[in-house]
Design a protein around this motif. Structure first.
Motif, mmCIF file in Angstrom:
data_model
loop_
_atom_site.group_PDB
_atom_site.id
_atom_site.type_symbol
_atom_site.label_atom_id
_atom_site.label_comp_id
_atom_site.label_asym_id
_atom_site.label_seq_id
_atom_site.Cartn_x
_atom_site.Cartn_y
_atom_site.Cartn_z
ATOM 1 N N LEU A 119 0.830 -1.209 0.000
ATOM 2 C CA LEU A 119 0.000 0.000 0.000
ATOM 3 C C LEU A 119 0.863 1.257 0.000
ATOM 4 O O LEU A 119 0.542 2.244 -0.666
ATOM 5 N N LEU A 120 1.950 1.236 0.755
ATOM 6 C CA LEU A 120 2.834 2.403 0.794
ATOM 7 C C LEU A 120 3.529 2.641 -0.540
ATOM 8 O O LEU A 120 3.813 3.757 -0.918
ATOM 9 N N ALA A 121 3.824 1.556 -1.259
ATOM 10 C CA ALA A 121 4.555 1.665 -2.521
ATOM 11 C C ALA A 121 3.640 1.835 -3.729
ATOM 12 O O ALA A 121 4.103 2.222 -4.797
ATOM 13 N N ALA A 122 2.350 1.575 -3.573
ATOM 14 C CA ALA A 122 1.426 1.635 -4.715
ATOM 15 C C ALA A 122 1.153 3.074 -5.105
ATOM 16 O O ALA A 122 0.966 3.938 -4.268
ATOM 17 N N GLY A 123 1.153 3.338 -6.393
ATOM 18 C CA GLY A 123 0.817 4.669 -6.890
ATOM 19 C C GLY A 123 -0.679 4.766 -7.153
ATOM 20 O O GLY A 123 -1.407 3.783 -7.087
ATOM 21 N N GLY A 176 -2.429 10.953 -6.999
ATOM 22 C CA GLY A 176 -2.055 10.793 -8.395
ATOM 23 C C GLY A 176 -1.149 9.593 -8.574
ATOM 24 O O GLY A 176 -1.395 8.533 -8.039
ATOM 25 N N ALA A 177 -0.078 9.744 -9.320
ATOM 26 C CA ALA A 177 0.832 8.637 -9.602
ATOM 27 C C ALA A 177 1.817 8.387 -8.469
ATOM 28 O O ALA A 177 2.571 7.428 -8.506
ATOM 29 N N LEU A 178 1.816 9.244 -7.439
ATOM 30 C CA LEU A 178 2.746 9.095 -6.325
ATOM 31 C C LEU A 178 2.333 7.952 -5.408
ATOM 32 O O LEU A 178 1.149 7.714 -5.200
ATOM 33 N N LEU A 199 2.186 6.430 -1.508
ATOM 34 C CA LEU A 199 1.938 7.066 -0.221
ATOM 35 C C LEU A 199 3.262 7.442 0.456
ATOM 36 O O LEU A 199 3.399 8.542 1.002
ATOM 37 N N ALA A 200 4.235 6.544 0.392
ATOM 38 C CA ALA A 200 5.541 6.823 1.003
ATOM 39 C C ALA A 200 6.211 8.031 0.339
ATOM 40 O O ALA A 200 6.777 8.900 1.012
ATOM 41 N N GLU A 201 6.124 8.100 -0.983
ATOM 42 C CA GLU A 201 6.712 9.226 -1.725
ATOM 43 C C GLU A 201 6.000 10.532 -1.366
ATOM 44 O O GLU A 201 6.632 11.567 -1.156
ATOM 45 N N ALA A 202 4.677 10.476 -1.276
ATOM 46 C CA ALA A 202 3.902 11.667 -0.924
ATOM 47 C C ALA A 202 4.251 12.131 0.485
ATOM 48 O O ALA A 202 4.374 13.333 0.734
ATOM 49 N N ARG A 203 4.436 11.197 1.412
ATOM 50 C CA ARG A 203 4.811 11.571 2.783
ATOM 51 C C ARG A 203 6.179 12.223 2.815
ATOM 52 O O ARG A 203 6.387 13.227 3.503
ATOM 53 N N ARG A 204 7.143 11.673 2.079
ATOM 54 C CA ARG A 204 8.487 12.280 2.031
ATOM 55 C C ARG A 204 8.419 13.691 1.452
ATOM 56 O O ARG A 204 9.033 14.619 1.976
ATOM 57 N N ASP A 230 5.920 20.498 2.349
ATOM 58 C CA ASP A 230 4.525 20.753 2.728
ATOM 59 C C ASP A 230 3.493 20.482 1.637
ATOM 60 O O ASP A 230 2.364 20.953 1.733
ATOM 61 N N VAL A 231 3.862 19.799 0.586
ATOM 62 C CA VAL A 231 2.903 19.357 -0.438
ATOM 63 C C VAL A 231 3.265 17.933 -0.836
ATOM 64 O O VAL A 231 4.431 17.548 -0.788
ATOM 65 N N CYS A 232 2.256 17.153 -1.231
ATOM 66 C CA CYS A 232 2.557 15.763 -1.594
ATOM 67 C C CYS A 232 3.270 15.675 -2.933
ATOM 68 O O CYS A 232 4.032 14.754 -3.180
#
Length: 130
Positions: free
Chosen positions: A22-26, A31-33, A35-40, A46-48
């Motif tokens: 789930l963390l790695a799924a885009g 969007g295509a990000l 969850l882990a990428e958006a959190r970083r 301050d934006v995903c």
């Protein structure tokens, strides 16, 4: 019995491999990000998605209270703490902060972040008490 086990699993949330997937799924709201990428990205700017930064206002002071400090704040505080520590002779044998390896900086930054978070908690508590 099986329904109770499933309900407990749902309440606890995903775990193990499913959580990693789930963390790695885009896709989804980011969007295509992933969850882990958006959190970083959110921690850093301050934006995903940095491409969307022009559409997002900066957080107000009240919104910043209780959040983790920015990386720049941590680094500035770490440099100041290192300078004070060297001035007072607290750690004369270790290399300066700027010369630490990646692991050393990470550990020192974690210590400084905990100090900054503790100070923010005290500040927030004092404001609430007034």
């Amino acid at each position: 019995m099986l329904a109770q086990v499933r309900r407990r699993r749902l309440l606890r949330g995903p775990s193990g491999r499913r959580r990693q997937r789930l963390l790695a799924a885009g896709g989804g709201p980011n969007g295509a990000l992933s969850l882990a990428e958006a959190r970083r990205n959110f921690e850093a700017c301050d934006v995903c998605d940095p491409a969307m930064a022009k559409n997002v206002r900066a957080p107000s002071r009240e919104e910043r209270i209780g959040r983790r400090p920015y990386l720049e704040e941590i680094e500035a505080a770490a440099i100041a703490l290192d300078a004070e520590g060297r001035f007072h002779g607290w750690w004369p044998l270790s290399p300066p902060y700027r010369d630490l390896d990646a692991i050393g900086k990470e550990e020192f930054d974690a210590l400084v972040e905990r100090v900054l978070m503790a100070a923010a908690r005290v500040r927030r508590t004092r404001r609430m008490a007034k």
